[in-house]
Write a protein that holds these residues in place. Structure first.
Motif, mmCIF file in Angstrom:
data_model
loop_
_atom_site.group_PDB
_atom_site.id
_atom_site.type_symbol
_atom_site.label_atom_id
_atom_site.label_comp_id
_atom_site.label_asym_id
_atom_site.label_seq_id
_atom_site.Cartn_x
_atom_site.Cartn_y
_atom_site.Cartn_z
ATOM 1 N N ARG A 111 76.458 48.668 0.035
ATOM 2 C CA ARG A 111 77.461 49.736 0.033
ATOM 3 C C ARG A 111 78.876 49.197 -0.080
ATOM 4 N NH1 ARG A 111 77.284 52.563 5.205
ATOM 5 N NH2 ARG A 111 77.114 50.426 5.985
ATOM 6 N N GLY A 112 79.012 47.869 -0.068
ATOM 7 C CA GLY A 112 80.324 47.255 -0.128
ATOM 8 C C GLY A 112 80.845 46.886 1.248
ATOM 9 N N LEU A 113 81.799 45.966 1.273
ATOM 10 C CA LEU A 113 82.323 45.437 2.533
ATOM 11 C C LEU A 113 83.004 46.514 3.373
ATOM 12 C CD1 LEU A 113 82.567 42.700 4.036
ATOM 13 C CD2 LEU A 113 84.817 42.430 2.955
ATOM 14 N N LYS A 114 83.733 47.417 2.733
ATOM 15 C CA LYS A 114 84.491 48.434 3.466
ATOM 16 C C LYS A 114 83.573 49.348 4.265
ATOM 17 C CE LYS A 114 88.192 51.815 2.858
ATOM 18 N NZ LYS A 114 89.160 52.412 1.878
ATOM 19 N N ALA A 115 82.438 49.737 3.696
ATOM 20 C CA ALA A 115 81.498 50.601 4.405
ATOM 21 C C ALA A 115 80.914 49.898 5.619
ATOM 22 C CB ALA A 115 80.379 51.046 3.465
ATOM 23 N N THR A 116 80.608 48.614 5.470
ATOM 24 C CA THR A 116 80.088 47.837 6.603
ATOM 25 C C THR A 116 81.114 47.773 7.719
ATOM 26 O OG1 THR A 116 78.785 46.470 5.073
ATOM 27 C CG2 THR A 116 79.104 45.625 7.306
ATOM 28 N N MET A 117 82.359 47.466 7.381
ATOM 29 C CA MET A 117 83.415 47.368 8.390
ATOM 30 C C MET A 117 83.615 48.707 9.096
ATOM 31 S SD MET A 117 84.272 44.215 8.200
ATOM 32 C CE MET A 117 82.571 43.959 7.705
ATOM 33 N N SER A 118 83.588 49.783 8.333
ATOM 34 C CA SER A 118 83.790 51.110 8.904
ATOM 35 C C SER A 118 82.700 51.442 9.922
ATOM 36 C CB SER A 118 83.815 52.154 7.788
ATOM 37 O OG SER A 118 83.968 53.457 8.307
ATOM 38 N N ASP A 119 81.451 51.142 9.587
ATOM 39 C CA ASP A 119 80.341 51.415 10.504
ATOM 40 C C ASP A 119 80.449 50.584 11.775
ATOM 41 O OD1 ASP A 119 79.392 53.228 8.734
ATOM 42 O OD2 ASP A 119 77.587 52.111 8.163
ATOM 43 N N ILE A 120 80.816 49.323 11.628
ATOM 44 C CA ILE A 120 80.958 48.454 12.801
ATOM 45 C C ILE A 120 82.035 48.994 13.740
ATOM 46 C CG2 ILE A 120 81.724 46.173 13.574
ATOM 47 C CD1 ILE A 120 80.401 45.016 11.058
ATOM 48 N N ARG A 121 83.174 49.343 13.176
ATOM 49 C CA ARG A 121 84.293 49.780 14.013
ATOM 50 C C ARG A 121 84.045 51.154 14.641
ATOM 51 N NH1 ARG A 121 88.569 46.482 13.834
ATOM 52 N NH2 ARG A 121 88.798 45.023 12.102
ATOM 53 N N SER A 122 83.323 52.010 13.951
ATOM 54 C CA SER A 122 83.075 53.342 14.501
ATOM 55 C C SER A 122 82.037 53.309 15.621
ATOM 56 C CB SER A 122 82.613 54.288 13.389
ATOM 57 O OG SER A 122 81.373 53.884 12.855
ATOM 58 N N LYS A 123 81.096 52.389 15.553
ATOM 59 C CA LYS A 123 80.017 52.348 16.542
ATOM 60 C C LYS A 123 80.314 51.416 17.704
ATOM 61 C CE LYS A 123 75.020 51.994 17.028
ATOM 62 N NZ LYS A 123 73.715 51.781 16.330
ATOM 63 N N HIS A 124 81.050 50.347 17.457
ATOM 64 C CA HIS A 124 81.282 49.331 18.494
ATOM 65 C C HIS A 124 82.781 49.267 18.796
ATOM 66 C CE1 HIS A 124 77.111 47.913 18.325
ATOM 67 N NE2 HIS A 124 77.200 48.099 17.028
#
Length: 262
Positions: A79-92
């Motif tokens: 999904r690209g780096l931005k999607a990964t970062m967004s999920d990490i920051r929203s959950k943790h």
């Protein structure tokens, strides 16, 4: 005016390298973070280490693999780096800073000639000294390294990455030709420092940078914000394998980490 974060080293950091290794994917990162959270281990910083980048080959010797594109590899991060970062920051929510790893000239094997980066920036071929990894490598040239680092770190910042671990810096001193070393060491160090100050607010870790040309040019001068420095015995000076420690520097503080492995 550059704003710096004096507390980047205040808190627990998780690095993916030893725990997740080379076959890195966003799913493995999510699983590791969920496991830490489940066990009430609240980390403040995350380092996404080697093998998140888009390379010309998925396997083989790391010194033979080269960097293709700023975007993360599609196999591990579809999904690209931005999607990964967004999920990490929203959950943790405890994670304040997320860093990614890269080598000073991109990747261990340099820049892939067939990749997008080589098409966007001027490149040059240099020969490395015999030893750690002899042979030729393609790297962004002196004329374009400032634009290259500015664009790369702007991409990282836009993707939600706010820190870097910049490794293999001693490779600049492993360039065989004296004129090439003279033309590339300081421009690379200056371009890297300007970009990490501009886009990442001095949140950078300097790794494998124990060569005089880097120590005296980038690490010791006090006319700019201090950066973290990873010190290890894994390449210089040459010594028999033994348990080692890390000393991390930030500002006027130093931290010794004694680790029980070689």
């Amino acid at each position: 005016m550059v704003k710096t974060d004096p507390h980047i080293d205040d808190g627990l950091t998780y690095c993916t390298w030893n725990g997740l290794g080379k076959d890195l994917t966003e799913d493995k990162i999510f699983m590791a973070l969920d496991s830490l959270s489940k066990n009430e281990i609240n980390i403040s910083n995350l380092i996404i280490d080697d093998n998140w980048q888009s390379l010309n080959r998925d396997e083989g010797d790391q010194f033979s693999n080269a960097w293709m594109d700023f975007e993360a590899n599609k196999k591990g991060f579809p999904r690209g780096l931005k999607a990964t970062m967004s999920d990490i920051r929203s959950k943790h929510k405890s994670i304040r800073h997320i860093a990614v790893w890269h080598a000073i000239w991109g990747y261990w094997g340099g820049i892939a000639p067939e990749g997008k980066i080589a098409k966007e920036y001027k490149t040059t071929v240099v020969r490395k000294k015999d030893g750690v990894s002899a042979g030729k490598v393609l790297m962004v040239s002196q004329e374009d390294v400032g634009r290259f680092y500015n664009d790369f770190y702007q991409f990282l910042s836009n993707s939600g990455v706010d820190s870097v671990k910049t490794d293999a810096q001693f490779f600049l001193d492993e360039i065989q030709d004296a004129d090439d070393r003279c033309n590339l060491i300081k421009p690379y160090q200056d371009a890297w420092n300007i970009a990490q100050l501009r886009h990442l607010s001095a949140r950078a870790i300097s790794c494998m940078s124990q060569t005089p040309q880097i120590i005296f040019h980038s690490l010791l001068p006090s006319n700019k914000p201090r950066i973290l420095f990873r010190n290890s015995d894994d390449f210089f000076p040459a010594r028999a394998s033994q348990p080692f420690g890390l000393k991390l520097f930030f500002g006027d503080h130093s931290h010794d980490l004694n680790l029980g492995f070689a």
